[in-house]
Design a protein around this motif. Structure first.
Motif, mmCIF file in Angstrom:
data_model
loop_
_atom_site.group_PDB
_atom_site.id
_atom_site.type_symbol
_atom_site.label_atom_id
_atom_site.label_comp_id
_atom_site.label_asym_id
_atom_site.label_seq_id
_atom_site.Cartn_x
_atom_site.Cartn_y
_atom_site.Cartn_z
ATOM 1 N N GLN A 24 -7.648 -1.467 21.259
ATOM 2 C CA GLN A 24 -8.116 -0.467 20.301
ATOM 3 C C GLN A 24 -8.275 -1.110 18.931
ATOM 4 O O GLN A 24 -7.329 -1.616 18.353
ATOM 5 N N LEU A 25 -9.500 -1.105 18.417
ATOM 6 C CA LEU A 25 -9.791 -1.748 17.137
ATOM 7 C C LEU A 25 -10.074 -0.740 16.029
ATOM 8 O O LEU A 25 -10.517 -1.124 14.941
ATOM 9 N N GLY A 26 -9.800 0.524 16.314
ATOM 10 C CA GLY A 26 -10.138 1.583 15.373
ATOM 11 C C GLY A 26 -9.588 1.382 13.972
ATOM 12 O O GLY A 26 -10.297 1.562 12.982
ATOM 13 N N LEU A 27 -8.307 1.008 13.856
ATOM 14 C CA LEU A 27 -7.684 0.860 12.540
ATOM 15 C C LEU A 27 -8.405 -0.191 11.705
ATOM 16 O O LEU A 27 -8.680 0.025 10.519
ATOM 17 N N TYR A 28 -8.707 -1.330 12.326
ATOM 18 C CA TYR A 28 -9.353 -2.414 11.593
ATOM 19 C C TYR A 28 -10.767 -2.029 11.161
ATOM 20 O O TYR A 28 -11.221 -2.404 10.069
ATOM 21 N N ILE A 29 -11.442 -1.264 11.997
ATOM 22 C CA ILE A 29 -12.794 -0.820 11.656
ATOM 23 C C ILE A 29 -12.751 0.192 10.523
ATOM 24 O O ILE A 29 -13.580 0.147 9.605
ATOM 25 N N VAL A 30 -11.776 1.099 10.567
ATOM 26 C CA VAL A 30 -11.623 2.088 9.495
ATOM 27 C C VAL A 30 -11.381 1.373 8.162
ATOM 28 O O VAL A 30 -12.006 1.693 7.144
ATOM 29 N N LEU A 31 -10.485 0.398 8.165
ATOM 30 C CA LEU A 31 -10.173 -0.334 6.937
ATOM 31 C C LEU A 31 -11.391 -1.093 6.421
ATOM 32 O O LEU A 31 -11.645 -1.136 5.208
#
Length: 226
Positions: A24-31
């Motif tokens: 899951q890469l969601g956090l890095y994409i959000v940042l």
């Protein structure tokens, strides 16, 4: 990714739930998106407000990929702080870019990712509200992309800029992320409504609410011009 469609690029949920090989890469994409919205002047088309609201809904899924925390509140504080710091650094880059390239931007031709009218509108907004424009701009699409650039072009005092930059970033991230999380819980507990099943309506609603002030300003300008 086999069912990828270009329309997904304007859907915040696509970024939050993005995975590659089960990771899951969601956090890095959000940042990155939060940084790009102000750090990269072409980021005005990215879904900032709705992205943070949905990040609040998916807060546990986002944070647990880097650190498992039992407390929802601590999860939210950690996520909001990381987002706020990305916003701070994004604004710093925007300020630096404006200070270094102001003349170039004002004389640059329009392209697909750059519209000089947005820069001029942000300049007018900044001149009207002064340093507080940095705070107001955080909650206004397009304007928040160009506000730090205009501050850099106008050689705004760096200490003053950083004060409003930090304050606005933390207000923006904490308000939207906490709102998303607790409204999700409220709707589910009180009325049995799962907001995750109404993501499209939420996104449309947030976009309308956040862009209404911009459209009203444009209409007012046209009326005055006549």
């Amino acid at each position: 990714m086999s069912n990828f469609e270009w329309t997904q690029l304007v859907n915040p949920e696509f970024y939050i739930t993005f995975t590659i090989g089960g990771i899951q890469l969601g956090l890095y994409i959000v940042l990155f998106i939060v940084f790009a919205e102000t750090g990269l002047f072409a980021g005005f088309f990215l879904p900032g407000d709705s992205l943070l609201f949905l990040a609040g809904i998916y807060s546990r899924d986002l944070v647990q990929n880097i650190l498992f925390i039992e407390s929802d509140f601590i999860n939210l504080v950690l996520l909001s702080t990381l987002v706020a710091l990305s916003g701070v650094f994004g604004n710093m880059v925007g300020y630096w870019f404006g200070a270094q390239s102001g003349y170039y931007l004002y004389n640059r031709e329009d392209t697909l990712l750059f519209k000089k009218k947005y820069l001029l509108q942000s300049k007018e907004f900044f001149e009207k509200h002064g340093g507080k424009a940095i705070i107001y701009a955080r909650f206004l699409p397009i304007v928040r992309t160009f506000a730090p650039i205009v501050a850099g072009i106008g050689s705004m005092d760096k200490k003053k800029f950083m004060f409003f930059n930090i304050l606005s970033s933390f207000l923006w991230s904490f308000i939207l992320i906490f709102s998303g999380h607790y409204l999700y819980g409220l709707f589910k507990d009180q009325w049995g409504i799962d907001l995750k099943e109404h993501i499209e309506k939420i996104v449309i609603g947030i976009i309308l609410v956040s862009t209404i002030p911009v459209f009203l300003k444009l209409i007012k300008q046209k009326v005055v011009a006549k």
